[in-house]
Structures are given as C-alpha cells and as structure tokens.
Design an enzyme around this catalytic site. Sequence first.
Site, mmCIF file in Angstrom:
data_model
loop_
_atom_site.group_PDB
_atom_site.id
_atom_site.type_symbol
_atom_site.label_atom_id
_atom_site.label_comp_id
_atom_site.label_asym_id
_atom_site.label_seq_id
_atom_site.Cartn_x
_atom_site.Cartn_y
_atom_site.Cartn_z
ATOM 1 N N LYS A 15 -12.657 68.322 -8.054
ATOM 2 C CA LYS A 15 -14.036 67.910 -7.773
ATOM 3 C C LYS A 15 -14.169 66.379 -7.766
ATOM 4 C CE LYS A 15 -15.966 72.160 -9.750
ATOM 5 N NZ LYS A 15 -17.009 72.741 -10.640
ATOM 6 N N TYR A 55 -20.915 77.852 -2.606
ATOM 7 C CA TYR A 55 -21.648 78.177 -3.836
ATOM 8 C C TYR A 55 -22.831 79.121 -3.586
ATOM 9 C CZ TYR A 55 -19.005 74.850 -6.713
ATOM 10 O OH TYR A 55 -18.015 74.192 -7.420
ATOM 11 N N PHE A 63 -29.023 74.970 -11.936
ATOM 12 C CA PHE A 63 -28.017 73.927 -11.716
ATOM 13 C C PHE A 63 -27.555 73.837 -10.265
ATOM 14 C CE2 PHE A 63 -25.783 77.781 -13.148
ATOM 15 C CZ PHE A 63 -24.823 77.947 -12.147
ATOM 16 N N ARG A 91 -7.278 80.104 -13.189
ATOM 17 C CA ARG A 91 -8.463 80.111 -14.060
ATOM 18 C C ARG A 91 -8.052 79.839 -15.516
ATOM 19 N NH1 ARG A 91 -13.695 80.501 -11.841
ATOM 20 N NH2 ARG A 91 -14.326 81.936 -13.490
ATOM 21 N N THR A 97 -15.765 77.103 -18.266
ATOM 22 C CA THR A 97 -16.637 76.297 -17.397
ATOM 23 C C THR A 97 -17.153 75.041 -18.098
ATOM 24 O OG1 THR A 97 -17.331 78.340 -16.293
ATOM 25 C CG2 THR A 97 -18.723 76.398 -15.979
ATOM 26 N N ARG A 108 -9.741 71.534 -18.124
ATOM 27 C CA ARG A 108 -11.081 71.120 -18.554
ATOM 28 C C ARG A 108 -11.102 70.739 -20.024
ATOM 29 N NH1 ARG A 108 -13.905 76.168 -15.340
ATOM 30 N NH2 ARG A 108 -14.342 75.104 -13.368
ATOM 31 N N ASN A 122 -16.728 69.386 -14.322
ATOM 32 C CA ASN A 122 -15.587 69.974 -15.020
ATOM 33 C C ASN A 122 -14.282 69.945 -14.238
ATOM 34 O OD1 ASN A 122 -16.290 71.857 -13.148
ATOM 35 N ND2 ASN A 122 -16.949 73.432 -14.597
ATOM 36 N N HIS A 125 -12.433 73.449 -9.461
ATOM 37 C CA HIS A 125 -12.894 74.798 -9.112
ATOM 38 C C HIS A 125 -11.668 75.658 -8.852
ATOM 39 C CE1 HIS A 125 -14.765 78.142 -6.974
ATOM 40 N NE2 HIS A 125 -13.734 78.048 -6.145
ATOM 41 N N GLU A 136 -13.402 81.728 0.389
ATOM 42 C CA GLU A 136 -13.433 80.274 0.189
ATOM 43 C C GLU A 136 -12.378 79.563 1.050
ATOM 44 O OE1 GLU A 136 -12.936 80.022 -4.043
ATOM 45 O OE2 GLU A 136 -14.949 80.790 -4.459
HETATM 46 P P1 DAT Z 1 -16.694 78.259 -12.740
HETATM 47 O O1 DAT Z 1 -16.570 76.927 -12.030
HETATM 48 O O2 DAT Z 1 -16.043 78.197 -14.098
HETATM 49 O O3 DAT Z 1 -16.262 79.422 -11.906
HETATM 50 P P2 DAT Z 1 -19.423 79.087 -12.182
HETATM 51 O O4 DAT Z 1 -18.901 79.688 -10.914
HETATM 52 O O5 DAT Z 1 -20.229 79.950 -13.071
HETATM 53 O O6 DAT Z 1 -18.246 78.458 -13.047
HETATM 54 O O7 DAT Z 1 -20.324 77.837 -11.817
HETATM 55 C C1 DAT Z 1 -19.977 76.932 -10.767
HETATM 56 C C2 DAT Z 1 -20.165 75.523 -11.266
HETATM 57 O O8 DAT Z 1 -21.559 75.279 -11.530
HETATM 58 C C3 DAT Z 1 -19.463 75.209 -12.575
HETATM 59 O O9 DAT Z 1 -18.113 74.849 -12.392
HETATM 60 C C4 DAT Z 1 -20.284 74.114 -13.136
HETATM 61 C C5 DAT Z 1 -21.701 74.480 -12.705
HETATM 62 N N1 DAT Z 1 -22.399 75.276 -13.746
HETATM 63 C C6 DAT Z 1 -22.253 76.609 -13.969
HETATM 64 N N2 DAT Z 1 -23.049 77.031 -14.964
HETATM 65 C C7 DAT Z 1 -23.732 75.928 -15.373
HETATM 66 C C8 DAT Z 1 -24.738 75.693 -16.373
HETATM 67 N N3 DAT Z 1 -25.214 76.670 -17.142
HETATM 68 N N4 DAT Z 1 -25.202 74.422 -16.525
HETATM 69 C C9 DAT Z 1 -24.755 73.435 -15.741
HETATM 70 N N5 DAT Z 1 -23.808 73.567 -14.781
HETATM 71 C C10 DAT Z 1 -23.315 74.815 -14.595
HETATM 72 MG MG MG Z 2 -17.070 80.180 -10.120
#
Ligand code: DAT
Ligand code: MG
Length: 146
Positions: A15, A55, A63, A91, A97, A108, A122, A125, A136
């Site tokens: 990222k 996304y 968020f 992962r 996350t 992370r 973080n 991805h 994707e």
């Molecule tokens: P991951 O990237 O671990 O698959 P995710 O798909 O749930 O997590 O979310 C995508 C991204 O969005 C994540 O990397 C960071 C952001 N994110 C997710 N949940 C969040 C939250 N509760 N507050 C702030 N940012 C968040």
């Molecule tokens: Mg995800």
Amino acid sequence: MTDTPQTERSLVLVKPDGYRRGLTGEVLRRIEAKGYTLVALSVLTPTREQLAAHYAEHEGKPFYQPLLEFMSSGPVTAVVVEGHGCVPGFRSLAGATDPTAAAAGTIRGDLGRDWGEKVQQNIVHGSDSPESAAREIAIWFPDVTP
Ligand code: DAT
Ligand code: MG
C-alpha cells in the site's frame, strides 16, 4: 487434518504507506523467503475505479471513503504471488488487520503502527480466498491468468 494446500495465486498490494516508507523490498523479500513465486509485478498509482472495484465489499462502511483516499494517495506495488496455499499463507505473513494488534513476526506486526485516524494504514493487502484472488487479479492485471 487440513487438506493439502493447492498451488494457487494471491493478489498482494504494498500500500502507499509501505511504498513511501521504502518497505516494498522488505515485503517482497518475505514473500520470496517463504518460497512463493512472483508472477507479475507493477508499480502504479491506483485509480478510483480500480479501488472501488477492489474494495466493493466495504462500500458504505465508515472507513470506506478514507480507505479509498489513502489508497489513491500515491504509488502502490501490485503483485501476483503463486505457491501452495499462498492465499492463507500470505495472510499469515501479513498478520491481523490492525497493526497494533498484529503479532510480532508478521509484516503488519513488525513494520506497522497506528498511522491514520480513520483507516488502518497497514502496509499490505492480501486476497482472503482463491475466489477473491481471481477477482482482484483481473482488476490489477487484466492480461494475467488468475
Ligand atoms: P484486511 O486488509 O486485513 O483483509 P479488511 O478487508 O477487513 O482487512 O479491510 C480492508 C482495509 O480497510 C484494511 O486493510 C484496513 C481498512 N480497515 C478495515 N477495517 C477497519 C476499521 N475498523 N477501521 C479502520 N480501517 C479499517
Ligand atoms: Mg480484506
């Protein structure tokens, strides 16, 4: 006993925070050290359209807008990774996350902290299933076989 992991592909993004901090090589090093193969790699600043597709599952969440803002704030490195079990495997390498909660030893957990008020910055991805990976990869690498 779990099933034998299959050869599969995952879509990884370093990222904008990882790119800005010069951590792209460190992320790629960990992927290669794990034994996965780099199939395709591209440095680009994502378009809003790419990010909205990528996304889509998060649209409407608090968020979501900050996430798109952050993800379009500079270059990312998109990577297609291949290897037995690389979807769950990456992962595991990435960690939880929330980088503050992520275990030491993970990307992370070792390299991330708490930057970003409204969105977790973080570093990486990674696809969460082979189906997500196929979807994707088509977004980031239209010419690469998922
Ligand atoms: P991951 O990237 O671990 O698959 P995710 O798909 O749930 O997590 O979310 C995508 C991204 O969005 C994540 O990397 C960071 C952001 N994110 C997710 N949940 C969040 C939250 N509760 N507050 C702030 N940012 C968040
Ligand atoms: Mg995800």
